[in-house]
Design a protein around this motif. Sequence first.
Motif, PDB file in Angstrom:
ATOM      1  N   UNK A  13       1.186  -0.869  -0.118  1.00 43.47           N
ATOM      2  CA  UNK A  13       0.384  -0.024   0.337  1.00 43.47           C
ATOM      3  C   UNK A  13       1.270   1.753   0.213  1.00 43.47           C
ATOM      4  N   UNK A  95       0.666  -0.757 -10.803  1.00 40.92           N
ATOM      5  CA  UNK A  95      -0.866  -0.178 -11.242  1.00 40.92           C
ATOM      6  C   UNK A  95      -2.116  -0.848 -11.857  1.00 40.92           C
ATOM      7  N   UNK A  96      -1.363  -1.700 -12.467  1.00 41.80           N
ATOM      8  CA  UNK A  96      -2.248  -2.594 -13.755  1.00 41.80           C
ATOM      9  C   UNK A  96      -3.334  -3.439 -13.007  1.00 41.80           C
ATOM     10  N   UNK A  98      -3.298  -3.733  -9.947  1.00 39.23           N
ATOM     11  CA  UNK A  98      -4.401  -2.918  -8.755  1.00 39.23           C
ATOM     12  C   UNK A  98      -5.489  -2.352  -9.197  1.00 39.23           C
ATOM     13  N   UNK A  99      -5.369  -2.368 -10.307  1.00 39.34           N
ATOM     14  CA  UNK A  99      -6.951  -2.477 -10.785  1.00 39.34           C
ATOM     15  C   UNK A  99      -7.220  -2.432 -11.147  1.00 39.34           C
ATOM     16  N   UNK A 101      -8.300  -6.232 -10.744  1.00 40.79           N
ATOM     17  CA  UNK A 101      -9.019  -7.085  -9.983  1.00 40.79           C
ATOM     18  C   UNK A 101      -9.711  -6.350  -8.953  1.00 40.79           C
ATOM     19  N   UNK A 102     -10.606  -5.980  -9.718  1.00 38.27           N
ATOM     20  CA  UNK A 102     -12.068  -5.635  -9.497  1.00 38.27           C
ATOM     21  C   UNK A 102     -12.652  -5.766 -10.739  1.00 38.27           C
ATOM     22  N   UNK A 104     -16.145  -5.285 -12.073  1.00 38.13           N
ATOM     23  CA  UNK A 104     -17.161  -4.403 -12.244  1.00 38.13           C
ATOM     24  C   UNK A 104     -18.364  -4.708 -12.447  1.00 38.13           C
ATOM     25  N   UNK A 106     -21.116  -7.313 -10.936  1.00 39.37           N
ATOM     26  CA  UNK A 106     -21.489  -7.183 -10.134  1.00 39.37           C
ATOM     27  C   UNK A 106     -21.359  -6.237  -8.721  1.00 39.37           C
ATOM     28  N   UNK A 107     -21.593  -4.533  -8.994  1.00 38.02           N
ATOM     29  CA  UNK A 107     -21.341  -3.945  -8.696  1.00 38.02           C
ATOM     30  C   UNK A 107     -22.643  -3.129  -7.724  1.00 38.02           C
ATOM     31  N   UNK A 108     -23.577  -4.094  -6.622  1.00 42.25           N
ATOM     32  CA  UNK A 108     -24.309  -3.989  -6.126  1.00 42.25           C
ATOM     33  C   UNK A 108     -24.253  -3.304  -4.748  1.00 42.25           C
ATOM     34  N   UNK A 109     -24.167  -1.584  -5.159  1.00 44.75           N
ATOM     35  CA  UNK A 109     -23.192  -0.914  -4.058  1.00 44.75           C
ATOM     36  C   UNK A 109     -24.039  -0.781  -3.267  1.00 44.75           C
ATOM     37  N   UNK A 110     -24.685  -1.011  -2.029  1.00 44.76           N
ATOM     38  CA  UNK A 110     -25.854  -0.493  -1.007  1.00 44.76           C
ATOM     39  C   UNK A 110     -27.132  -0.672  -1.264  1.00 44.76           C
TER      40      UNK A 110
END
Lengths: 110, 110
Positions: A13, A95-96, A98-99, A101-102, A104, A106-110
């Motif tokens: 980090x 940076x690669x 870092x960016x 492993x997300x 996008x 299943x982004x069921x935000x809140x």
Amino acid sequence: MGATKTTLFTRQQNDIANMAKALAHPARIAILQYLVKKNACVCGDLVEELGLAQATTSQHLKELKNAGIIQGTIEGVSICYCINPAVWKQYRELFNSFFKDVTLAGNKCC
Amino acid sequence: MGATKTTLFTRQQNDIANMAKALAHPARIAILQYLVKKNACVCGDLVEELGLAQATTSQHLKELKNAGIIQGTIEGVSICYCINPAVWKQYRELFNSFFKDVTLAGNKCC
DNA sequence: ATGTATTATTGCAATATTGCGATGATTGAA
DNA sequence: TTCAATCATCGCAATATTGCAATAATACAT
């Protein structure tokens, strides 16, 4: 206090944050882009290119050199700067990863 | 003086620098990694996770929100934060294009 | 040795960032 | 309404960054 509490965070980090800090000024972005385009240049070129004072330009070069992303070699009376390819690659890959492993999807935000 | 001379640089250069600035603190990297892992969380989770004071944590969240990379929605008595996928993608692509266009092959520095 | 060209360093002022305690605002429960 | 929970904001102190003029250091001439 006012100083970043680096001990609270992992090595990775802190590494990413330090890399980002090296890129966190438009002059340094401009320097790197210029170096990528021209392959190499001396400080005087950048003073003209950027429009900043010589002292300021030199300082940005120093920070990029401290971050390891550029290197300078003495070339007669001036100093020739260029990208350090190994570190550049390292930056890109960190940076690669870092960016990347997300998920996008299943982004069921809140 | 002491303030960044943004007018000397292109829009793109300032954009990249601002993105980098948003990532230029290990706490904010940790927040983003935590959000990626957990998909969503509230501020209190992060206070425990990071070990920073609530006020400090809230401020880092604010900066990430200002940068657009996260979003928060009111969830009862707390506020649920999550990654903004569109902006995240934008960040990734801008950094990608910045790092890509260098030919490490012909680095004949100086 | 002296002078010129180029870059680094120093010292300073202005501004920005970091961190936290204290306080305020908002929501939901009792 | 009153209270507890949660997060944001304010105000402050400490530190870091940005920018530049002035000066130092270095290399190469003459």
